[in-house]
Design a protein around this motif. Structure first.
Motif, PDB file in Angstrom:
ATOM      1  N   SER A  37       0.841  -1.189   0.000  1.00 52.11           N
ATOM      2  CA  SER A  37       0.000   0.000   0.000  1.00 52.11           C
ATOM      3  C   SER A  37       0.877   1.240   0.000  1.00 52.11           C
ATOM      4  CB  SER A  37      -0.903   0.002   1.237  1.00 52.11           C
ATOM      5  OG  SER A  37      -1.723   1.142   1.254  1.00 52.11           O
ATOM      6  N   TRP A  38       0.424   2.289  -0.691  1.00 57.00           N
ATOM      7  CA  TRP A  38       1.132   3.555  -0.664  1.00 57.00           C
ATOM      8  C   TRP A  38       0.158   4.677  -0.983  1.00 57.00           C
ATOM      9  CZ3 TRP A  38       1.530   6.923  -4.793  1.00 57.00           C
ATOM     10  CH2 TRP A  38       1.172   6.423  -6.036  1.00 57.00           C
ATOM     11  N   LYS A  39       0.508   5.864  -0.549  1.00 62.26           N
ATOM     12  CA  LYS A  39      -0.315   7.029  -0.846  1.00 62.26           C
ATOM     13  C   LYS A  39       0.531   8.278  -0.684  1.00 62.26           C
ATOM     14  CE  LYS A  39      -4.702   9.224   0.215  1.00 62.26           C
ATOM     15  NZ  LYS A  39      -5.899   9.187   1.063  1.00 62.26           N
ATOM     16  N   GLU A  64      -3.704   3.337   8.046  1.00 59.80           N
ATOM     17  CA  GLU A  64      -3.654   2.363   6.950  1.00 59.80           C
ATOM     18  C   GLU A  64      -3.182   1.006   7.445  1.00 59.80           C
ATOM     19  OE1 GLU A  64      -3.957   0.927   2.966  1.00 59.80           O
ATOM     20  OE2 GLU A  64      -4.855   2.597   4.048  1.00 59.80           O
TER      21      GLU A  64
END
Length: 66
Positions: A37-39, A64
């Motif tokens: 996951s990344w943002k 997250e």
């Protein structure tokens, strides 16, 4: 990094936007060596210090993981 370990990394760039002084922040979540996951985005609030911008990035990354 171990194969069955969850890692999270966060960072923020304080007052990045010249137009509205909002900071840019982001996180990366790894399971072992695999990115899961990344943002990266502009924060919704105007942080009054670099510490507050970093804290907001950490809170987003923690949420997250949870």
């Amino acid at each position: 990094m171990g194969n069955n370990t969850l890692y999270g990394f966060t960072d923020a760039y304080w007052a990045r936007s010249i137009d509205d002084c909002k900071s840019t922040s982001g996180y990366l979540i790894f399971f072992g060596q695999t990115l899961i996951s990344w943002k990266s985005n502009k924060q919704r609030i105007v942080a009054r210090s670099s510490i507050k911008a970093e804290y907001k990035a950490l809170a987003d990354g923690t949420a997250e993981v949870i």
